[in-house]
Design an enzyme around this catalytic site. Structure first.
Site, PDB file in Angstrom:
ATOM      1  N   ASN A  88       0.824  -1.209   0.000  1.00 45.11           N
ATOM      2  CA  ASN A  88       0.000   0.000   0.000  1.00 45.11           C
ATOM      3  C   ASN A  88       0.859   1.261   0.000  1.00 45.11           C
ATOM      4  O   ASN A  88       1.850   1.338   0.720  1.00 45.11           O
ATOM      5  CB  ASN A  88      -0.891   0.009   1.249  1.00 45.11           C
ATOM      6  CG  ASN A  88      -1.815  -1.201   1.315  1.00 45.11           C
ATOM      7  OD1 ASN A  88      -2.326  -1.644   0.286  1.00 45.11           O
ATOM      8  ND2 ASN A  88      -2.018  -1.745   2.498  1.00 45.11           N
ATOM      9  N   HIS A 101       6.786  -1.171   3.166  1.00 44.59           N
ATOM     10  CA  HIS A 101       6.726  -2.587   3.523  1.00 44.59           C
ATOM     11  C   HIS A 101       5.903  -3.322   2.494  1.00 44.59           C
ATOM     12  O   HIS A 101       5.003  -2.753   1.872  1.00 44.59           O
ATOM     13  CB  HIS A 101       6.142  -2.787   4.924  1.00 44.59           C
ATOM     14  CG  HIS A 101       4.833  -2.095   5.137  1.00 44.59           C
ATOM     15  ND1 HIS A 101       4.738  -0.738   5.374  1.00 44.59           N
ATOM     16  CD2 HIS A 101       3.558  -2.558   5.123  1.00 44.59           C
ATOM     17  CE1 HIS A 101       3.464  -0.410   5.512  1.00 44.59           C
ATOM     18  NE2 HIS A 101       2.728  -1.493   5.347  1.00 44.59           N
ATOM     19  N   HIS A 103       3.525  -6.699   2.069  1.00 42.99           N
ATOM     20  CA  HIS A 103       2.808  -7.756   2.773  1.00 42.99           C
ATOM     21  C   HIS A 103       2.925  -9.067   1.999  1.00 42.99           C
ATOM     22  O   HIS A 103       2.703  -9.088   0.774  1.00 42.99           O
ATOM     23  CB  HIS A 103       1.309  -7.443   2.845  1.00 42.99           C
ATOM     24  CG  HIS A 103       0.950  -6.223   3.639  1.00 42.99           C
ATOM     25  ND1 HIS A 103       0.453  -6.298   4.918  1.00 42.99           N
ATOM     26  CD2 HIS A 103       0.992  -4.899   3.334  1.00 42.99           C
ATOM     27  CE1 HIS A 103       0.190  -5.073   5.369  1.00 42.99           C
ATOM     28  NE2 HIS A 103       0.512  -4.207   4.418  1.00 42.99           N
TER      29      HIS A 103
HETATM   30  P1  5GP Z   1      -0.276  -0.965   5.926  1.00 38.73           P
HETATM   31  O1  5GP Z   1      -1.731  -0.786   6.239  1.00 38.73           O
HETATM   32  O2  5GP Z   1       0.528   0.279   6.244  1.00 38.73           O
HETATM   33  O3  5GP Z   1      -0.018  -1.486   4.546  1.00 38.73           O
HETATM   34  O4  5GP Z   1       0.222  -2.124   6.874  1.00 38.73           O
HETATM   35  C1  5GP Z   1       0.737  -1.935   8.144  1.00 38.73           C
HETATM   36  C2  5GP Z   1       0.786  -3.293   8.804  1.00 38.73           C
HETATM   37  O5  5GP Z   1       1.668  -3.229   9.900  1.00 38.73           O
HETATM   38  C3  5GP Z   1      -0.554  -3.782   9.333  1.00 38.73           C
HETATM   39  O6  5GP Z   1      -0.889  -5.024   8.721  1.00 38.73           O
HETATM   40  C4  5GP Z   1      -0.328  -3.917  10.832  1.00 38.73           C
HETATM   41  O7  5GP Z   1      -0.963  -5.047  11.380  1.00 38.73           O
HETATM   42  C5  5GP Z   1       1.175  -4.034  10.925  1.00 38.73           C
HETATM   43  N1  5GP Z   1       1.743  -3.511  12.152  1.00 38.73           N
HETATM   44  C6  5GP Z   1       1.455  -2.317  12.751  1.00 38.73           C
HETATM   45  N2  5GP Z   1       2.193  -2.174  13.864  1.00 38.73           N
HETATM   46  C7  5GP Z   1       2.972  -3.274  13.969  1.00 38.73           C
HETATM   47  C8  5GP Z   1       3.941  -3.702  14.929  1.00 38.73           C
HETATM   48  O8  5GP Z   1       4.236  -3.037  15.909  1.00 38.73           O
HETATM   49  N3  5GP Z   1       4.533  -4.906  14.690  1.00 38.73           N
HETATM   50  C9  5GP Z   1       4.241  -5.680  13.604  1.00 38.73           C
HETATM   51  N4  5GP Z   1       4.879  -6.838  13.470  1.00 38.73           N
HETATM   52  N5  5GP Z   1       3.314  -5.315  12.699  1.00 38.73           N
HETATM   53  C10 5GP Z   1       2.690  -4.127  12.882  1.00 38.73           C
END
Ligand code: 5GP
Ligand code: ZN
Length: 136
Positions: A88, A101, A103
């Site tokens: 994203n 990042h 996924h």
């Molecule tokens: P985004 O929505 O930015 O693509 O994804 C962020 C991801 O980071 C989410 O799936 C969320 O669960 C994960 N996430 C947020 N905080 C942490 C954390 O402290 N540790 C880990 N391992 N994942 C996290």
């Protein structure tokens, strides 16, 4: 290139614990704490880049190579049936952590619809207009 207020920079620095699947000089791969499915993981470059717009081309190429290695191993070990790669960029696109990042989401038969969009039905004219907007 660490940002003090970035949760992923803090994980990379070891200030916040994580479940690490892989680590080298440039990357860390960790389990997502809010997984969509069992084994949902995140590839993090160790240097802080907000998103794919900012990520250097060379690093982007390395990310996809690492993704390929990780999903091969994870498919074998987790015995999943497929993978979604999600990445994203920007709040509107669902990005909540502004450190690039990728996924890696293992998929299992009958795990439900975790990523679903409704297919539009643009006419030929509209598709052609969009094509022109992008290429011209
Ligand atoms: P985004 O929505 O930015 O693509 O994804 C962020 C991801 O980071 C989410 O799936 C969320 O669960 C994960 N996430 C947020 N905080 C942490 C954390 O402290 N540790 C880990 N391992 N994942 C996290
Ligand atoms: Zn960061």
């Amino acid at each position: 290139m660490k940002q003090d207020n970035c949760i992923f920079c803090r994980i990379i620095a070891g200030e916040i614990p994580s479940y690490t699947l892989y680590e080298d000089e440039k990357f860390k791969v960790i389990l997502d704490v809010g997984p969509a499915t069992r084994g949902h993981a995140l590839i993090l470059p160790k240097d802080h880049y907000a998103n794919l717009y900012e990520l250097p081309e060379e690093t982007a190429a390395e990310v996809i190579k690492l993704a390929k290695k990780m999903i091969a191993r994870m498919t074998d070990k987790l015995e999943c049936d497929g993978f979604n790669i999600v990445q994203n960029n920007g709040e509107t696109a669902g990005q909540t952590v502004n450190h690039f990042h990728m996924h890696l989401i293992p998929r299992y038969k009958n795990d439900g619809e975790i990523l679903k969009y409704i297919a539009g039905k643009p006419g030929q004219e509209e598709l052609e207009q969009i094509r022109k907007t992008i290429v011209e």
